[in-house]
Motif scaffolding. Structure first.
Motif, PDB file in Angstrom:
ATOM      1  N   GLU A 192       0.365  -0.881  -0.219  1.00 53.01           N
ATOM      2  CA  GLU A 192      -0.168  -0.278   0.206  1.00 53.01           C
ATOM      3  C   GLU A 192       0.980   1.386  -0.334  1.00 53.01           C
ATOM      4  OE1 GLU A 192      -3.223   2.300   0.449  1.00 53.01           O
ATOM      5  OE2 GLU A 192      -3.852  -0.502   1.027  1.00 53.01           O
ATOM      6  N   GLU A 193       2.028   1.023   1.148  1.00 56.35           N
ATOM      7  CA  GLU A 193       2.521   2.335   0.689  1.00 56.35           C
ATOM      8  C   GLU A 193       3.598   2.855   0.246  1.00 56.35           C
ATOM      9  OE1 GLU A 193       5.009  -0.956   3.032  1.00 56.35           O
ATOM     10  OE2 GLU A 193       2.730  -0.366   2.923  1.00 56.35           O
ATOM     11  N   SER A 194       3.533   1.712  -1.652  1.00 55.22           N
ATOM     12  CA  SER A 194       4.250   1.934  -2.977  1.00 55.22           C
ATOM     13  C   SER A 194       3.999   2.277  -3.474  1.00 55.22           C
ATOM     14  CB  SER A 194       4.883   0.302  -2.974  1.00 55.22           C
ATOM     15  OG  SER A 194       5.663   0.319  -2.056  1.00 55.22           O
ATOM     16  N   MET A 195       1.891   2.911  -3.547  1.00 58.53           N
ATOM     17  CA  MET A 195       1.534   2.956  -5.011  1.00 58.53           C
ATOM     18  C   MET A 195       2.108   4.092  -5.254  1.00 58.53           C
ATOM     19  SD  MET A 195      -0.984   0.826  -4.660  1.00 58.53           S
ATOM     20  CE  MET A 195       0.100  -0.227  -3.888  1.00 58.53           C
ATOM     21  N   ASP A 196       2.018   5.068  -4.676  1.00 55.59           N
ATOM     22  CA  ASP A 196       3.192   6.504  -5.769  1.00 55.59           C
ATOM     23  C   ASP A 196       3.650   6.363  -6.527  1.00 55.59           C
ATOM     24  OD1 ASP A 196       0.652   7.941  -4.177  1.00 55.59           O
ATOM     25  OD2 ASP A 196       2.208   9.279  -2.621  1.00 55.59           O
ATOM     26  N   GLN A 197       4.520   5.378  -6.249  1.00 55.57           N
ATOM     27  CA  GLN A 197       6.609   4.865  -6.905  1.00 55.57           C
ATOM     28  C   GLN A 197       5.502   4.579  -8.199  1.00 55.57           C
ATOM     29  OE1 GLN A 197       8.826   2.621  -4.557  1.00 55.57           O
ATOM     30  NE2 GLN A 197      11.334   3.377  -5.855  1.00 55.57           N
ATOM     31  N   VAL A 198       4.854   2.961  -7.462  1.00 50.17           N
ATOM     32  CA  VAL A 198       4.859   2.435  -8.965  1.00 50.17           C
ATOM     33  C   VAL A 198       3.596   2.976  -9.764  1.00 50.17           C
ATOM     34  CG1 VAL A 198       3.351   0.351  -9.016  1.00 50.17           C
ATOM     35  CG2 VAL A 198       3.994   0.099  -7.902  1.00 50.17           C
ATOM     36  N   PHE A 199       3.403   3.940  -9.277  1.00 47.72           N
ATOM     37  CA  PHE A 199       2.218   4.839 -10.717  1.00 47.72           C
ATOM     38  C   PHE A 199       3.605   5.583 -11.213  1.00 47.72           C
ATOM     39  CE2 PHE A 199      -1.582   4.280  -7.479  1.00 47.72           C
ATOM     40  CZ  PHE A 199      -1.819   2.813  -8.089  1.00 47.72           C
ATOM     41  N   ILE A 200       4.353   6.304 -10.471  1.00 47.04           N
ATOM     42  CA  ILE A 200       5.406   7.217 -11.310  1.00 47.04           C
ATOM     43  C   ILE A 200       5.984   6.215 -11.766  1.00 47.04           C
ATOM     44  CG2 ILE A 200       7.004   8.622 -10.582  1.00 47.04           C
ATOM     45  CD1 ILE A 200       6.344   9.328  -8.052  1.00 47.04           C
TER      46      ILE A 200
END
Length: 421
Positions: A192-200
């Motif tokens: 969950e805490e990695s969502m932003d990095q995955v989307f980038i």
């Protein structure tokens, strides 16, 4: 020292010929959007610095043209840093000012409120073809409607406008939902805490492709099993409403079915009623970088032009930052400068333009003769003809060539001898 005659980097001077096209495009957009019930408003180009830096604008917050404090408030000696020197900045888009506007004026506005905004915005970005540091945005937003009708109306209004302006340029609307993005990533085992990095990383898909995305995800330390499952899902989902529903069924343990059903409903309805010719497809790789998007997101790509020419989405939490009460909101923005660039490249001519005549009189005519020329011009103007009255240059041929570039097609010359008769 001579003054600089070129505009500031990233800004541009606009010729009369281009201005005619720009006005035509603006009028087509306004006319279309008003037909869909949107009301035009205007917000200041200068915005509070705390609003501009509120972590709502993503990377655009790094591109703000900041404005120094004025008078006694500007204390260079006591300033501990940049934040002590600035209190405002030029707006980087129209969405944030609209949210502030609505929060300030909601009591006097209809609900839902359908807003139309057209105006310049500023970003300290790297200039390139079709991208400037000062540019015009054309936005429509629906505030106070949580239903899918907002997305349907926005897509129909935008595609109707583009269909009028660029009827010969095929375009495609790509659509996704931030909840689907999140559901897919969680399903594949990304934390969950990695969502932003995955989307980038996913957002780079159009530049680095599947192989590049795979490489960056693995280099970021994510499990190969998660990466393989994710890329396989992205590659194999179909791009129609049926594909959205199938994906939703696969993610039902992670994401409510209503999310995918809502998106499929939008696609079905738009396909059923749209009058303009365009493609509509589900794109599970569509991210849109703005951090304020909360649901549906969309972009428009046009044949022969790299990048998007329009984009938008739902941002249900932004207005609540001002009021403390969440207000559903959704918007779509046409990339005005990119559309104008496409038309200029295609040699576009404004259709149905009024006749343009040039009355050129010889140097040295007396006041009575000149009055006669002007009276004739005024009579033509009353008929709706655009008439330029100007003194004839020595190089008459070059003068007429330049006027022809501005759309003048009829020339009448007045000489001293003939005016005496």
């Amino acid at each position: 020292m001579a003054l600089a005659k070129k505009p500031v980097t990233g800004m541009k001077d606009i010729t009369p010929a281009e201005m005619q096209i720009r006005e035509y495009v603006m009028n087509q957009i306004k006319e279309t959007y008003r037909g869909f019930g949107f009301s035009q408003i205007e917000t200041p180009c200068v915005e509070h610095i705390e609003n501009l830096t509120s972590k709502q604008g993503g990377d655009n917050e790094k591109l703000i043209f900041k404005i120094l404090k004025r008078g006694d408030k500007l204390n260079l000696e006591a300033a501990g840093g940049e934040n002590d020197l600035t209190d405002s900045g030029l707006r980087y888009d129209l969405t944030l000012p609209l949210s502030r506007y609505y929060a300030n004026n909601a009591a006097n506005l209809p609900k839902p409120f359908k807003a139309l905004q057209m105006g310049s915005v500023w970003r300290a970005d790297k200039p390139q073809r079709g991208r400037f540091r000062q540019f015009v945005q054309c936005d429509i937003d629906i505030l106070g409607d949580a239903t899918s009708l907002a997305e349907i109306e926005l897509i129909l209004a935008t595609t109707t406008a583009l269909g009028k302006i660029c009827p010969d340029n095929g375009f495609t609307v790509r659509i996704n939902d931030r909840e689907i993005l999140r559901g897919m990533a969680l399903f594949c085992g990304f934390p969950e805490e990695s969502m932003d990095q995955v989307f980038i990383i996913l957002d780079k898909m159009d530049k680095i492709g599947f192989e590049g995305v795979e490489k960056e995800l693995l280099e970021s330390g994510y499990r190969k099993e998660s990466v393989d499952t994710y890329l396989d899902m992205l590659k194999n989902v179909t791009k129609d409403a049926a594909g959205v529903r199938a994906l939703g069924d696969r993610l039902k343990e992670i994401m409510p079915l209503e999310v995918s059903e809502n998106l499929a409903h939008i696609m079905d309805t738009v396909t059923e009623v749209a009058e303009a010719e365009f493609g509509l497809e589900f794109d599970p790789t569509l991210v849109r970088g703005m951090s304020y998007y909360t649901g549906t997101i969309f972009e428009v790509s046009m044949e022969g032009f790299g990048g998007s020419v329009a984009g938008g989405g739902r941002y249900d939490k932004m207005i609540g930052k001002f009021t403390g009460m969440e207000t559903p909101a959704c918007g779509f923005s046409i990339g005005f400068e990119r559309i104008v660039t496409i038309l200029l490249d295609n040699g576009f001519e404004v259709p149905g333009a009024s006749d343009k005549k040039a009355f050129l009189f010889e140097k040295g005519v007396d006041s009575a003769a000149l009055a006669g020329v002007i009276r004739e011009a005024m009579a033509e103007r009353r008929k709706g003809v655009q008439v330029l009255v100007a003194q004839m240059n020595k190089n008459k041929k070059f003068q007429k060539e330049q006027l022809s570039k501005e759309g003048y097609t009829d020339f009448k010359e007045f000489y001293k001898e003939s005016l005496k008769k």
